[in-house]
Design an enzyme around this catalytic site. Sequence first.
Site, PDB file in Angstrom:
ATOM      1  N   CYS A 115       0.818  -1.216   0.000  1.00 24.71           N
ATOM      2  CA  CYS A 115       0.000   0.000   0.000  1.00 24.71           C
ATOM      3  C   CYS A 115       0.851   1.265   0.000  1.00 24.71           C
ATOM      4  O   CYS A 115       0.671   2.145  -0.823  1.00 24.71           O
ATOM      5  CB  CYS A 115      -0.948  -0.008   1.209  1.00 24.71           C
ATOM      6  SG  CYS A 115      -1.814   1.549   1.401  1.00 24.71           S
ATOM      7  N   CYS A 148      -1.230   1.662  -3.280  1.00 28.21           N
ATOM      8  CA  CYS A 148      -2.243   2.719  -3.125  1.00 28.21           C
ATOM      9  C   CYS A 148      -1.670   4.136  -3.028  1.00 28.21           C
ATOM     10  O   CYS A 148      -2.149   5.042  -3.712  1.00 28.21           O
ATOM     11  CB  CYS A 148      -3.074   2.474  -1.860  1.00 28.21           C
ATOM     12  SG  CYS A 148      -3.449   0.765  -1.537  1.00 28.21           S
ATOM     13  N   LYS A 183       0.425   5.310  -6.131  1.00 29.52           N
ATOM     14  CA  LYS A 183      -0.557   5.309  -7.232  1.00 29.52           C
ATOM     15  C   LYS A 183      -1.460   6.537  -7.146  1.00 29.52           C
ATOM     16  O   LYS A 183      -1.667   7.247  -8.117  1.00 29.52           O
ATOM     17  CB  LYS A 183      -1.369   4.008  -7.165  1.00 29.52           C
ATOM     18  CG  LYS A 183      -2.431   3.791  -8.210  1.00 29.52           C
ATOM     19  CD  LYS A 183      -3.777   4.406  -7.920  1.00 29.52           C
ATOM     20  CE  LYS A 183      -4.418   4.043  -6.622  1.00 29.52           C
ATOM     21  NZ  LYS A 183      -4.991   2.724  -6.495  1.00 29.52           N
ATOM     22  N   TYR A 242      -8.372  -3.646 -11.700  1.00 31.91           N
ATOM     23  CA  TYR A 242      -8.093  -2.363 -11.032  1.00 31.91           C
ATOM     24  C   TYR A 242      -6.782  -1.743 -11.547  1.00 31.91           C
ATOM     25  O   TYR A 242      -6.745  -0.596 -11.941  1.00 31.91           O
ATOM     26  CB  TYR A 242      -7.839  -2.594  -9.548  1.00 31.91           C
ATOM     27  CG  TYR A 242      -8.981  -2.790  -8.608  1.00 31.91           C
ATOM     28  CD1 TYR A 242      -9.397  -1.761  -7.777  1.00 31.91           C
ATOM     29  CD2 TYR A 242      -9.593  -4.036  -8.465  1.00 31.91           C
ATOM     30  CE1 TYR A 242     -10.398  -1.958  -6.835  1.00 31.91           C
ATOM     31  CE2 TYR A 242     -10.597  -4.238  -7.538  1.00 31.91           C
ATOM     32  CZ  TYR A 242     -10.998  -3.192  -6.713  1.00 31.91           C
ATOM     33  OH  TYR A 242     -11.978  -3.387  -5.793  1.00 31.91           O
ATOM     34  N   GLU A 299      -6.427   1.612 -13.769  1.00 32.45           N
ATOM     35  CA  GLU A 299      -5.923   2.805 -13.084  1.00 32.45           C
ATOM     36  C   GLU A 299      -4.661   3.333 -13.787  1.00 32.45           C
ATOM     37  O   GLU A 299      -4.543   4.534 -14.052  1.00 32.45           O
ATOM     38  CB  GLU A 299      -5.626   2.488 -11.620  1.00 32.45           C
ATOM     39  CG  GLU A 299      -6.907   2.276 -10.805  1.00 32.45           C
ATOM     40  CD  GLU A 299      -6.657   1.951  -9.345  1.00 32.45           C
ATOM     41  OE1 GLU A 299      -5.514   1.624  -8.980  1.00 32.45           O
ATOM     42  OE2 GLU A 299      -7.628   2.035  -8.551  1.00 32.45           O
ATOM     43  N   HIS A 306     -27.608  20.916  -2.588  1.00 31.64           N
ATOM     44  CA  HIS A 306     -27.723  21.440  -3.945  1.00 31.64           C
ATOM     45  C   HIS A 306     -26.799  22.633  -4.146  1.00 31.64           C
ATOM     46  O   HIS A 306     -26.652  23.434  -3.230  1.00 31.64           O
ATOM     47  CB  HIS A 306     -29.178  21.882  -4.172  1.00 31.64           C
ATOM     48  CG  HIS A 306     -29.445  22.368  -5.551  1.00 31.64           C
ATOM     49  ND1 HIS A 306     -29.504  21.522  -6.633  1.00 31.64           N
ATOM     50  CD2 HIS A 306     -29.643  23.628  -6.018  1.00 31.64           C
ATOM     51  CE1 HIS A 306     -29.739  22.239  -7.721  1.00 31.64           C
ATOM     52  NE2 HIS A 306     -29.826  23.512  -7.378  1.00 31.64           N
ATOM     53  N   GLU A 337     -26.522  14.702  -5.187  1.00 30.01           N
ATOM     54  CA  GLU A 337     -27.903  14.918  -4.732  1.00 30.01           C
ATOM     55  C   GLU A 337     -28.861  13.973  -5.453  1.00 30.01           C
ATOM     56  O   GLU A 337     -29.930  13.647  -4.955  1.00 30.01           O
ATOM     57  CB  GLU A 337     -28.337  16.373  -4.894  1.00 30.01           C
ATOM     58  CG  GLU A 337     -28.466  16.858  -6.321  1.00 30.01           C
ATOM     59  CD  GLU A 337     -28.863  18.342  -6.405  1.00 30.01           C
ATOM     60  OE1 GLU A 337     -29.965  18.687  -5.973  1.00 30.01           O
ATOM     61  OE2 GLU A 337     -28.034  19.147  -6.887  1.00 30.01           O
TER      62      GLU A 337
HETATM   63  P1  NDP Z   1      -7.299  -8.207 -10.961  1.00 30.50           P
HETATM   64  O1  NDP Z   1      -7.453  -9.615 -10.552  1.00 30.50           O
HETATM   65  O2  NDP Z   1      -8.281  -7.184 -10.515  1.00 30.50           O
HETATM   66  O3  NDP Z   1      -7.208  -8.130 -12.540  1.00 30.50           O
HETATM   67  C1  NDP Z   1      -6.368  -8.956 -13.279  1.00 30.50           C
HETATM   68  C2  NDP Z   1      -6.681  -8.732 -14.739  1.00 30.50           C
HETATM   69  O4  NDP Z   1      -5.746  -9.444 -15.548  1.00 30.50           O
HETATM   70  C3  NDP Z   1      -8.064  -9.227 -15.130  1.00 30.50           C
HETATM   71  O5  NDP Z   1      -8.598  -8.332 -16.046  1.00 30.50           O
HETATM   72  C4  NDP Z   1      -7.766 -10.592 -15.766  1.00 30.50           C
HETATM   73  O6  NDP Z   1      -8.706 -10.952 -16.727  1.00 30.50           O
HETATM   74  C5  NDP Z   1      -6.449 -10.301 -16.433  1.00 30.50           C
HETATM   75  N1  NDP Z   1      -5.623 -11.499 -16.609  1.00 30.50           N
HETATM   76  C6  NDP Z   1      -5.312 -12.433 -15.691  1.00 30.50           C
HETATM   77  N2  NDP Z   1      -4.493 -13.372 -16.221  1.00 30.50           N
HETATM   78  C7  NDP Z   1      -4.303 -13.011 -17.507  1.00 30.50           C
HETATM   79  C8  NDP Z   1      -3.578 -13.585 -18.590  1.00 30.50           C
HETATM   80  N3  NDP Z   1      -2.878 -14.691 -18.434  1.00 30.50           N
HETATM   81  N4  NDP Z   1      -3.605 -12.953 -19.774  1.00 30.50           N
HETATM   82  C9  NDP Z   1      -4.309 -11.815 -19.932  1.00 30.50           C
HETATM   83  N5  NDP Z   1      -5.012 -11.230 -18.958  1.00 30.50           N
HETATM   84  C10 NDP Z   1      -5.009 -11.827 -17.760  1.00 30.50           C
HETATM   85  O7  NDP Z   1      -5.826  -7.855 -10.526  1.00 30.50           O
HETATM   86  P2  NDP Z   1      -5.045  -6.496 -10.389  1.00 30.50           P
HETATM   87  O8  NDP Z   1      -3.640  -6.912 -10.572  1.00 30.50           O
HETATM   88  O9  NDP Z   1      -5.598  -5.420 -11.246  1.00 30.50           O
HETATM   89  O10 NDP Z   1      -5.318  -6.085  -8.886  1.00 30.50           O
HETATM   90  C11 NDP Z   1      -5.103  -7.032  -7.832  1.00 30.50           C
HETATM   91  C12 NDP Z   1      -5.941  -6.698  -6.654  1.00 30.50           C
HETATM   92  O11 NDP Z   1      -5.390  -5.592  -5.980  1.00 30.50           O
HETATM   93  C13 NDP Z   1      -7.379  -6.259  -6.971  1.00 30.50           C
HETATM   94  O12 NDP Z   1      -8.244  -7.325  -7.157  1.00 30.50           O
HETATM   95  C14 NDP Z   1      -7.721  -5.441  -5.766  1.00 30.50           C
HETATM   96  O13 NDP Z   1      -8.175  -6.300  -4.758  1.00 30.50           O
HETATM   97  C15 NDP Z   1      -6.400  -4.819  -5.380  1.00 30.50           C
HETATM   98  N6  NDP Z   1      -6.305  -3.411  -5.851  1.00 30.50           N
HETATM   99  C16 NDP Z   1      -7.196  -2.491  -5.360  1.00 30.50           C
HETATM  100  C17 NDP Z   1      -7.140  -1.177  -5.778  1.00 30.50           C
HETATM  101  C18 NDP Z   1      -8.137  -0.194  -5.257  1.00 30.50           C
HETATM  102  O14 NDP Z   1      -8.769  -0.468  -4.251  1.00 30.50           O
HETATM  103  N7  NDP Z   1      -8.300   0.958  -5.898  1.00 30.50           N
HETATM  104  C19 NDP Z   1      -6.132  -0.728  -6.738  1.00 30.50           C
HETATM  105  C20 NDP Z   1      -5.275  -1.770  -7.178  1.00 30.50           C
HETATM  106  C21 NDP Z   1      -5.367  -3.056  -6.750  1.00 30.50           C
HETATM  107  P3  NDP Z   1     -10.109 -11.657 -16.356  1.00 30.50           P
HETATM  108  O15 NDP Z   1     -11.019 -10.582 -15.871  1.00 30.50           O
HETATM  109  O16 NDP Z   1     -10.539 -12.251 -17.660  1.00 30.50           O
HETATM  110  O17 NDP Z   1      -9.789 -12.687 -15.329  1.00 30.50           O
END
Ligand code: NDP
Length: 454
Positions: free
Chosen positions: A45, A50, A53, A180, A184, A437, A442
């Site tokens: 984080c 976080c 970022k 995410y 982002e 408002h 709202e």
């Molecule tokens: P996520 O699990 O959210 O997303 C991973 C992405 O990668 C998905 O779109 C997935 O596709 C894709 N993917 C996975 N494997 C492959 C592959 N082999 N080839 C191509 N695409 C692939 O992970 P993140 O790394 O984005 O984030 C991890 C976690 O960190 C989040 O789930 C969240 O809990 C936390 N986080 C929270 C934030 C916040 O609160 N603002 C900010 C950043 C992270 P598919 O959907 O098809 O599985």
Amino acid sequence: MADAFDFDLFVIGGGSGGVRAARVAAGEYGVKVGLAEDDRYGGTCVIRGCVPKKLMVFASEYAGMPAEAASYGWDVQGGAFDWNRFRGKLQAELDRLEGVYRNLLAGSGVETFDLRATVKDAHTVALADGTTKTAKHILIATGGYPVRPDMQNAELGIVSDDIFHLEELPKSILIIGGGYIACEFACILNGLGVEVTQYYRGAQILRGFDDEARGLVSESMSQSGVDLHLGTNIIELSQGENGINVKSTNGNERSFDQVMFATGRDPASRNMGLEDVGVRLGRKGQIEVNEYSQTEVPSIYAIGDVTDRVNLTPVAIREGMAFVETVFGGRPTPVDHDLIASAVFTQPEMGTVGLSEEEASEKEEVEIYATSFKPMQTSFAEKPDRVLMKLVVSKATRKVLGCHIVAPNAGELIQMVGIAVKAGLTKEQFDATCAVHPTMSEELVTMRKSVRSA
Ligand code: NDP
């Protein structure tokens, strides 16, 4: 109190969850606590997630401000973004925050070891300097790490950890993933002037979120310049003369200065001796725990991303607090993982709490109250931006089951709505609240008619 042990509690991992548990156990319950961290204090984080970022989100948002200010009558000129100036300040801020974490631990009387630690038995931790420490309880809070897909030349691509250390910003980048982190960073880098292409293998980004909300985020990202390709993945990566060559499932072959994998994170549980002592790991390597964060080995607990429950900083902190209450406070406290509000810091942001329309309608009959409109501030500046305010309401109980906001500062807004949804308030109680408002939010208390039943 440490009995025959060196410590009452030994924590492995100095991120948000581990630090909170360690300092509350030592500071408030007066127990003897040790903590080992082999990287920087503050964890994902603070050091590579976080916090940096969000600072990059702020940096990137200034890009559109001169033009917007001009629409309001200001005579301002935009200029270039100086990555090195920003990065230096960013690293100094992270150093400061790491110092704060170290001081919090020292101030609570936690003994820290800047070393990798593994588990030797149910009550013993082995440190990388060859020494061992015994503890009545061991808490694993080692978090997670970004993973690259299993493909040839995957090491040519960077992951989110690397972004904050780039010597210079690339001219072009391909981001792979639709979660995410992918979304982002696509928005951040687009704002900072990088040509961003994003490949997502599925039909729509941000799988699992409300369809209408993610549809609007996706549309807005494309509108603001992210070259988003849905239903597209990479097949092959190779180092070319002028960048990284990428072959993709859409038949394209293109070259990018940089490729970033945002393809998910795995729990950091491997090679820690956990399975040897009887701790059960799941398929992804997540430590299996009960509602009190206790593993199969009664003296070993685990919290945060290493357990792969809900991978968010405030959840890890709550799990840490619940662990301390349970083990040292004498009050068995399960962690409540229901109705956790969260935000995706895309541009525009998405704030969400509770069930999506799709999830809710599978469980019961619901009414949808939703409105999408051009907000006053950017509409005046003649920008095409739209926002979405949406409530998913149970037909039977009238409870608001979910709220989804796509708007500037949706993260701030959803924190407030989260209280009402968590409290189980009904649509009528939302409506009994007088509007503030003129604001965007709202609409959340003035949507009289449902747009559909689902
Ligand atoms: P996520 O699990 O959210 O997303 C991973 C992405 O990668 C998905 O779109 C997935 O596709 C894709 N993917 C996975 N494997 C492959 C592959 N082999 N080839 C191509 N695409 C692939 O992970 P993140 O790394 O984005 O984030 C991890 C976690 O960190 C989040 O789930 C969240 O809990 C936390 N986080 C929270 C934030 C916040 O609160 N603002 C900010 C950043 C992270 P598919 O959907 O098809 O599985």
